[in-house]
Scaffold this active site. Sequence first.
Site, PDB file in Angstrom:
ATOM      1  N   ILE A 188       0.741  -1.245  -0.191  1.00  0.00           N
ATOM      2  CA  ILE A 188       0.027  -0.046   0.049  1.00  0.00           C
ATOM      3  C   ILE A 188       0.864   1.229  -0.029  1.00  0.00           C
ATOM      4  CG2 ILE A 188      -1.967  -0.846   1.078  1.00  0.00           C
ATOM      5  CD1 ILE A 188      -1.199  -0.015   3.645  1.00  0.00           C
ATOM      6  N   GLY A 189       2.006   1.034  -0.139  1.00  0.00           N
ATOM      7  CA  GLY A 189       3.035   2.256  -0.067  1.00  0.00           C
ATOM      8  C   GLY A 189       4.344   1.872   0.157  1.00  0.00           C
TER       9      GLY A 189
ATOM     10  N   GLY B 213      11.455   5.766   1.972  1.00  0.00           N
ATOM     11  CA  GLY B 213      12.597   5.644   2.128  1.00  0.00           C
ATOM     12  C   GLY B 213      13.136   4.320   2.845  1.00  0.00           C
ATOM     13  N   PHE B 214      12.088   3.788   3.850  1.00  0.00           N
ATOM     14  CA  PHE B 214      12.547   2.715   4.582  1.00  0.00           C
ATOM     15  C   PHE B 214      12.126   1.422   4.100  1.00  0.00           C
ATOM     16  CE2 PHE B 214      11.995   6.208   7.438  1.00  0.00           C
ATOM     17  CZ  PHE B 214      13.214   6.455   7.616  1.00  0.00           C
ATOM     18  N   GLY B 215      11.386   1.351   2.905  1.00  0.00           N
ATOM     19  CA  GLY B 215      10.763   0.085   2.405  1.00  0.00           C
ATOM     20  C   GLY B 215       9.302   0.338   2.226  1.00  0.00           C
ATOM     21  N   ALA B 216       9.027  -0.756   1.810  1.00  0.00           N
ATOM     22  CA  ALA B 216       7.453  -0.892   1.503  1.00  0.00           C
ATOM     23  C   ALA B 216       6.548  -1.088   2.639  1.00  0.00           C
ATOM     24  CB  ALA B 216       7.218  -1.823   0.367  1.00  0.00           C
TER      25      ALA B 216
ATOM     26  N   LYS C   3       5.175  -2.764   8.003  1.00  0.00           N
ATOM     27  CA  LYS C   3       6.309  -1.830   7.190  1.00  0.00           C
ATOM     28  C   LYS C   3       7.784  -2.794   7.358  1.00  0.00           C
ATOM     29  CE  LYS C   3       6.978   2.257   7.290  1.00  0.00           C
ATOM     30  NZ  LYS C   3       7.119   3.101   6.097  1.00  0.00           N
TER      31      LYS C   3
ATOM     32  N   ASP D  14      11.241  13.280   9.037  1.00  0.00           N
ATOM     33  CA  ASP D  14      10.664  13.040   7.712  1.00  0.00           C
ATOM     34  C   ASP D  14       9.371  13.346   7.463  1.00  0.00           C
ATOM     35  OD1 ASP D  14      10.791  12.638   4.953  1.00  0.00           O
ATOM     36  OD2 ASP D  14      11.169  10.431   5.227  1.00  0.00           O
TER      37      ASP D  14
END
Length: 623
Positions: A348-349, A352-355, A370, A466
Site C-alpha cells: 500500500i505504499g 525511504g525505509f521500505g514498503a 512496514k 521526515d
Amino acid sequence: MPPDHPLRSSYSAVVLVVLLCCWLASGDDKHALLEFKSALTRDPLGLTSSWDPKDPDPCSWHGVTCDSLSRRVTALQLSSRADDTACSLLSLPPSSTTAANGNFSLLFPCLGVNLDALPKLQGKLSPKLAQLSQLTTLSLSFNDLSGELPPEIGQLQSLEVLDLGFNVFHGSIPFALQNSSSLRVINLSGNQLNGTIPAFFHQLRAVRVVALSFNLLSGSIPVEIGDNCGSLEHLLLNGNSLTGSIPLNLGSCRELRSLLLSSNLLQDDVPSTLGNLTNLEVLDLSRNFLILITLAIVFFCLRKFSFCSTSGHGSGVKEVITFNDIGVQLTYENVVKATGGFNIQYCIGSGGFGATYKAEIVPGVMVAVKRLSVGRFQGFEQLSAEIRTLGRVQHPNLVKLIGCHVSESEMFLIYNYLPGGNLEKFIQERSRRAVEWSMLHKIALDIARALAYLHDECVPRVLHRDIKPSNILLDNKFNAYLSDFGLARLLGTSETHATTDVAGTFGYVAPEYAMTCRVSDKADVYSYGVVLLELMSDKKALDPSFSSFGNGFNIVGWACMLLRQGRASEFFMAGLWDSGAHDDLIEILHLGIMCTGETFSSRPSMRQVAQRLKRIQPSIILT
Ligand SMILES: *[C@@H]1O[C@H](CO)[C@@H](O)[C@H](O)[C@H]1NC(C)=O
Ligand SMILES: *[C@@H]1O[C@H](CO)[C@@H](O)[C@H](O)[C@H]1NC(C)=O
Ligand SMILES: *[C@@H]1O[C@H](CO)[C@@H](O)[C@H](O)[C@H]1NC(C)=O
Ligand SMILES: *[C@@H]1O[C@H](CO)[C@@H](O)[C@H](O)[C@H]1NC(C)=O
Ligand SMILES: *[C@@H]1O[C@H](CO)[C@@H](O)[C@H](O)[C@H]1NC(C)=O
C-alpha cells in the site's frame, strides 16, 4: 680613495636589487589591481573607491592585504557578503536555491532582507590579476561578476584560496587551474559554469576543499579525484547535472568529512567503499538515480556497529514482539502469511525505509506491516531495544506501533491500519470532492499536536525528521495520524549525521538540516510548515509551475512572494478564500511562513503552533 670593499659593494647591490624588485613588484601589483578595477562595470557599494591610482602603495586599499615585508599583495577579498548570512546562503538546500539565476531575493524570502536590493560588484575578472604572483587568497564571492573564468588564474602559483562562489560566471572551469598547485580551497559554487569537471586533480595535491555546487556541470565525476585526495576534506558537487557512477576510489579519500553529490543525475550502485570513509560527517547522495540498498549498508558500516560478532544472536527463532494488544495474537508466520509473503499485491505504499503492506490477520482485523529494506541487520538487539522505546510513544494522532519483528535477516514493524490513505493522496484528490476549511484545519491541528507531543512530552524527545504528506495518514473520518516517527534515528543517521532520502525528503527538509545535518525539533517545524502551506494551497512543495521562477523555487518562496505583493488570496486552494474566513486564512499563511523561517531560532515550537491553530476556530464551510 680606497675602492669599496668588493664584498660590501655587492652587498649593497643586492639590497638595492631587492628593494627595487619589491618596489617594481608592488608597482605591478598596483597595476594589476587597477586593471581589475577597470574591468568592473559597477561597484555600487564603492568597494574599490579607495583604490586611488595616485596612491603609490596599494596595501592600504580596501580589500587588499599585503605581506608586511615584501609589500606584495597576498589577498584580495571583496565579497559583498562578508557577514554570516553568507553561511546561511550556502546552507540552503537545492530546493530553495536560485543562485543559478542570480536572484537572491528569493533565497531569503522570509528574512525581510531583499538581497536583490544589495548592490554588488559587476563586471568581468581581469586576466591581469595573474600578475599578482604572491596572491594567496582571491575571494570575490557573492557578487555579480560575470564572463568566463580567465585561464590566467592558473598562473597564480601561490594561490591557496580561490573563492568565487555565488557570482554569475559562465563557461567551463579552466583546466589551467591545475597549475595553481598551492590551491587548498577551490570554491566556485553557485555560478553558471558548464562543461565537465577537469581531471586536474593530480596536480592539486594540497587541495582540501572542492566546492562546485549549484552550477551546470555535466559529465562524470573524474576518477582522478579519488587517485589523489590525500588532503581532500570537502567535496561538494551537489546541484549539477553530473552523470555516470560514483567513482569507487572515492573510498580512498580518508580525510573526507563532507561529500555532497545530491541533486545530480548519478546512477548505478553506491560503492560500498564509501564505508571506508571513517571521518565522514556529512554524506548526501539524495536526488540521484542511485540504488540505495548499498547505501544503507554503508551507513551501517559508518555507524561502527562493533560488526563481525553475530555469534549467538541469530538463534533462528522468529519472534514478533507486541507493544499493543489488538485482540489477536501476532506471530511471525501469521503476519507474513497475511501479507502474502510480502506480495506486491498487498503493497500500500513505499518510502525511504521500505514498503508497507496491508495485512488482514483474521477477518476484520487489519494491520499495516512496514518491511524495512536495509539489507542484513547487525546489532539487531540494540535496534529492537530502540523499537521497544518507540512502542511506548503513544498519542491519539500518532500511528500506533503494535509490534515488530527484528532479526538479522528481516525486520518489520506492525502498525494499525488506516483506511483513509495518506495526505499526499488526499491533496491530489481533494479538488474532486468538497473539502471543508474546518477539515483542513483539523488535519493541521492533529499533526501539530502529534509533533508537539513527540517534541515536548516524550522522554527522550523524538524528532521525526521526515514529515511530508505521504507520512501523514487518515482514517475514514479524516482524523490525521503521523507515521514513521523515530525511524530516521533508528535506522542509522544519528551518529554519522548523514542525510539521504531516508532522512528527510527534498522539498521538505529544513535548510540547516539539508546542508549541515543540524538536527533539531525546529527542522521538524520547517517540514511541518511546508506541509501546512501545501495543505492550504493548490501547489506542491516543489510545484512544476514554480519553474519559471528559477531553479528550485519552492512553495515557501511562493507564499512569501504573494504575501509581500499583497496577493495572499491567490495562495489558497480554489474556493477556500471565497468561503470567507480571511483573517483565519491569513493567520494560517503567516504561521506556515513562520514555521519555514530561514533561521531555525525564528521558527515557533510545535507547541506554539498547536496553540495558535487551536485559537483559530473555523466557522465557514465550503460546499
Ligand atoms: C527576482 O525575483 C523577483 C520576484 O521576487 C522578480 O520580481 C525580479 O524581477 C527578479 N529579478 C531578476 C534579476 O530576475
Ligand atoms: C602550466 O604551466 C606550464 C609552465 O609552468 C605551462 O607550460 C603550461 O602551459 C601551463 N598549463 C596550462 C594549462 O596553462
Ligand atoms: C564557499 O564559499 C562561500 C562564499 O564565500 C562560503 O560561504 C563557503 O563556506 C565556502 N564553502 C566551502 C566549502 O569552503
Ligand atoms: C557552456 O555554455 C556556453 C554559453 O555560456 C555555451 O556556448 C557552451 O556551448 C556550453 N558548453 C557546454 C559544454 O555545454
Ligand atoms: C574499502 O572498502 C572495500 C569494500 O567495502 C573493502 O573491500 C576494502 O578492503 C576497504 N579498503 C580498506 C583499505 O579498508
